[in-house]
Design a protein around this motif. Structure first.
Motif, mmCIF file in Angstrom:
data_model
loop_
_atom_site.group_PDB
_atom_site.id
_atom_site.type_symbol
_atom_site.label_atom_id
_atom_site.label_comp_id
_atom_site.label_asym_id
_atom_site.label_seq_id
_atom_site.Cartn_x
_atom_site.Cartn_y
_atom_site.Cartn_z
ATOM 1 N N THR A 130 0.843 -1.196 0.000
ATOM 2 C CA THR A 130 0.000 0.000 0.000
ATOM 3 C C THR A 130 0.885 1.255 0.000
ATOM 4 N N GLY A 131 0.710 2.078 -1.014
ATOM 5 C CA GLY A 131 1.484 3.322 -1.108
ATOM 6 C C GLY A 131 2.907 3.144 -1.612
ATOM 7 N N LYS A 132 3.291 1.906 -1.912
ATOM 8 C CA LYS A 132 4.667 1.670 -2.395
ATOM 9 C C LYS A 132 4.771 1.936 -3.895
ATOM 10 N N LYS A 133 5.955 2.378 -4.302
ATOM 11 C CA LYS A 133 6.200 2.592 -5.731
ATOM 12 C C LYS A 133 6.766 1.298 -6.304
ATOM 13 N N VAL A 134 6.040 0.739 -7.255
ATOM 14 C CA VAL A 134 6.392 -0.588 -7.763
ATOM 15 C C VAL A 134 6.533 -0.552 -9.284
ATOM 16 N N LEU A 135 7.661 -1.044 -9.751
ATOM 17 C CA LEU A 135 7.932 -1.128 -11.189
ATOM 18 C C LEU A 135 7.831 -2.586 -11.617
ATOM 19 N N VAL A 136 7.081 -2.835 -12.683
ATOM 20 C CA VAL A 136 6.983 -4.205 -13.210
ATOM 21 C C VAL A 136 7.492 -4.188 -14.637
ATOM 22 N N THR A 137 8.633 -4.834 -14.899
ATOM 23 C CA THR A 137 9.046 -4.985 -16.299
ATOM 24 C C THR A 137 8.280 -6.175 -16.874
ATOM 25 N N GLY A 138 7.950 -6.083 -18.148
ATOM 26 C CA GLY A 138 7.068 -7.104 -18.732
ATOM 27 C C GLY A 138 5.663 -6.969 -18.176
ATOM 28 N N GLY A 139 5.310 -5.750 -17.782
ATOM 29 C CA GLY A 139 4.065 -5.504 -17.046
ATOM 30 C C GLY A 139 2.793 -5.588 -17.868
ATOM 31 N N LEU A 140 2.933 -5.670 -19.193
ATOM 32 C CA LEU A 140 1.727 -5.871 -20.015
ATOM 33 C C LEU A 140 1.610 -7.326 -20.453
ATOM 34 N N GLY A 141 2.514 -8.151 -19.964
ATOM 35 C CA GLY A 141 2.477 -9.574 -20.295
ATOM 36 C C GLY A 141 1.511 -10.324 -19.387
ATOM 37 N N PHE A 142 1.491 -11.610 -19.575
ATOM 38 C CA PHE A 142 0.546 -12.483 -18.865
ATOM 39 C C PHE A 142 0.698 -12.364 -17.342
ATOM 40 N N ILE A 143 1.872 -12.704 -16.823
ATOM 41 C CA ILE A 143 2.038 -12.705 -15.360
ATOM 42 C C ILE A 143 2.184 -11.271 -14.852
ATOM 43 N N GLY A 144 2.929 -10.447 -15.601
ATOM 44 C CA GLY A 144 3.160 -9.065 -15.176
ATOM 45 C C GLY A 144 1.859 -8.285 -15.023
ATOM 46 N N ALA A 145 0.948 -8.451 -15.975
ATOM 47 C CA ALA A 145 -0.319 -7.710 -15.906
ATOM 48 C C ALA A 145 -1.199 -8.247 -14.774
ATOM 49 N N THR A 146 -1.176 -9.555 -14.573
ATOM 50 C CA THR A 146 -1.984 -10.121 -13.472
ATOM 51 C C THR A 146 -1.450 -9.598 -12.137
ATOM 52 N N LEU A 147 -0.134 -9.518 -12.044
ATOM 53 C CA LEU A 147 0.502 -8.945 -10.848
ATOM 54 C C LEU A 147 0.111 -7.468 -10.701
ATOM 55 N N ALA A 148 0.143 -6.748 -11.810
ATOM 56 C CA ALA A 148 -0.193 -5.318 -11.760
ATOM 57 C C ALA A 148 -1.617 -5.103 -11.254
ATOM 58 N N LEU A 149 -2.545 -5.934 -11.728
ATOM 59 C CA LEU A 149 -3.947 -5.791 -11.295
ATOM 60 C C LEU A 149 -4.052 -5.962 -9.786
ATOM 61 N N ARG A 150 -3.315 -6.925 -9.270
ATOM 62 C CA ARG A 150 -3.346 -7.164 -7.810
ATOM 63 C C ARG A 150 -2.696 -5.994 -7.059
ATOM 64 N N LEU A 151 -1.567 -5.511 -7.571
ATOM 65 C CA LEU A 151 -0.875 -4.396 -6.915
ATOM 66 C C LEU A 151 -1.762 -3.154 -6.863
ATOM 67 N N ILE A 152 -2.513 -2.936 -7.925
ATOM 68 C CA ILE A 152 -3.422 -1.777 -7.945
ATOM 69 C C ILE A 152 -4.476 -1.956 -6.851
ATOM 70 N N GLU A 153 -5.014 -3.175 -6.741
ATOM 71 C CA GLU A 153 -6.013 -3.452 -5.678
ATOM 72 C C GLU A 153 -5.414 -3.201 -4.297
ATOM 73 N N LEU A 154 -4.109 -3.463 -4.168
ATOM 74 C CA LEU A 154 -3.458 -3.306 -2.861
ATOM 75 C C LEU A 154 -3.046 -1.862 -2.585
ATOM 76 N N GLY A 155 -3.293 -0.983 -3.556
ATOM 77 C CA GLY A 155 -3.008 0.437 -3.335
ATOM 78 C C GLY A 155 -1.576 0.840 -3.625
ATOM 79 N N ALA A 156 -0.901 0.069 -4.461
ATOM 80 C CA ALA A 156 0.467 0.445 -4.841
ATOM 81 C C ALA A 156 0.427 1.473 -5.971
ATOM 82 N N ASP A 157 1.527 2.198 -6.102
ATOM 83 C CA ASP A 157 1.711 3.157 -7.194
ATOM 84 C C ASP A 157 2.494 2.405 -8.274
ATOM 85 N N VAL A 158 1.796 1.982 -9.322
ATOM 86 C CA VAL A 158 2.350 0.980 -10.231
ATOM 87 C C VAL A 158 2.798 1.579 -11.564
ATOM 88 N N LEU A 159 4.009 1.232 -11.949
ATOM 89 C CA LEU A 159 4.558 1.634 -13.250
ATOM 90 C C LEU A 159 4.896 0.373 -14.042
#
Ligand SMILES: NC(=O)c1ccc[n+]([C@@H]2O[C@H](COP(=O)([O-])OP(=O)(O)OC[C@H]3O[C@@H](n4cnc5c(N)ncnc54)[C@H](O)[C@@H]3O)[C@@H](O)[C@H]2O)c1
Length: 330
Positions: A9-38
């Motif tokens: 929550t509130g953390k700045k998180v970078l995901v490389t490959g973030g539009l890929g299968f696992i990266g995007a699924t991770l991103a969706l969860r991080l957004i739900e958790l309140g992270a600042d996602v790039l």
């Protein structure tokens, strides 16, 4: 929310490959958790990146279409980030044999330069790297634990192995906190189904949803499968604790299954479907690893991770997703 999830929550998180299968699924969860996602992704068409993977949350995430081979971009993008999930990769074993240099550049050289960017511009970052079971090669024993010899059977395995060990080296020598998860066959909504570049299961799923027969090669090979939400949970758990730094961990599945039985299960879950059993094409056979399944007791004991979504349930969720959204993945 379990404590490891509150970390984001509130953390700045970078995901490389973030539009890929696992990266995007991770991103969706991080957004739900309140992270600042790039998200950083090159969207090279042959790989698994797809803007539809983040449909509906575009306003809650920043997306940077960059290539991780671009050292200047990466040097800028890692700055100020608390966590880096390093998932960008070339995933096709066949492509790595036909174009070994591109695989080398993405899976090995770019990994080194990402770590150099961290060392120079953000040494306090925590990095979790998506490694692969492919680095073991043909198993000497089963289930495979992390002590098994690394003896890759293809260029992709060698480069992913190097990518993984750069992370461990930078942890050990420079104190860039990093660990690696060795993923096994991961499946679920958002996986690439256009072709078999990411996983043979992708093309099976597409064909069965289209009402067409799919091919099973030989079918006796044993495999384990991780549902993508379970893989995401492992990535989050690994990022949330420093106990794992400098270590490598296998992920695994809730069961071991032959490909023929997997085909049967897929048909059963789908309610209908046909497949044919064929011999392995020779160019695939030469880089096949035979049977594989992981011993994931290390991550189970250190992080209390285990797969939670049974294969049947995971396949049902996957089929439901593609019945609805296939047009975006053809
Ligand atoms: N899916 C699996 O079964 C599996 C198994 C073992 C390991 N892994 C690893 O997990 C990671 C994620 O895999 P995935 O299944 O989500 O595959 P994916 O292809 O869907 O995701 C990889 C993403 O990386 C991006 N990418 C590739 N090269 C890039 C570059 N040069 N610069 C920026 N972005 C780039 C792609 O566009 C794609 O979106 C990969 O590193 C892969 O090796 C996956």
């Amino acid at each position: 929310m379990p404590p490891f999830e509150q970390t984001f929550t509130g953390k700045k998180v970078l995901v490389t490959g973030g539009l890929g299968f696992i990266g995007a699924t991770l991103a969706l969860r991080l957004i739900e958790l309140g992270a600042d996602v790039l998200l950083v992704d090159s969207l090279i068409p042959e790989y698994g990146g797809n803007l539809f993977n983040v449909a509906g949350v575009e306003s809650k995430v920043r997306i940077n279409i960059s290539d991780v081979r671009d050292e200047h971009s990466m040097s800028y993008l890692v700055q100020g980030q608390d966590v880096l999930f390093n998932l960008a990769g070339q995933t096709s074993h066949m492509d790595s044999m036909q174009d070994p240099y591109t695989d080398l550049e993405i899976n090995a050289k770019a990994q080194l330069s990402i770590l150099e960017s961290c060392r120079k511009h953000n040494p306090g970052i925590k990095v979790v790297f998506a490694s692969t079971r492919q680095i073991y090669g043909k198993p000497d024993y089963l289930p495979i634990d992390e002590k098994h010899l690394l003896r890759p059977v293809d260029v992709n395995g060698i480069n992913k192995m190097a990518g993984e060990w750069y992370h461990i080296l930078y942890n050990n020598v420079y104190g860039i906190r990093a660990c690696a998860l060795r993923l096994t066959n991961t499946y679920g909504p958002r996986m690439r189904v256009k072709d078999a570049r990411q996983t043979f299961l992708g093309i099976w799923v597409r064909l069965i949803v289209e009402g067409k027969p799919f091919e099973v090669w030989e079918g006796q090979q044993l495999r384990d499968f991780t549902y993508v939400d379970d893989a995401v949970r492992a990535l989050l758990m690994a990022a949330a604790t420093d106990e794992v730094n400098g270590q490598v961990f296998n992920l695994g599945g809730d069961c071991v299954i032959s490909l023929k039985d997997l085909a049967e299960l897929l048909v059963d879950v789908n309610g209908k479907g046909e497949y044919t059993v064929k011999v392995f094409p020779p160019n695939r056979k030469s880089i096949d690893i035979g049977d594989y399944y992981a011993d994931f007791s290390r991550i189970r004991s250190v992080l209390d991770w285990k797969p939670e979504v049974p294969l049947r349930e995971g396949l049902a969720r996957t089929l439901a997703f593609y019945r609805k959204h296939l047009e975006h993945y053809r």
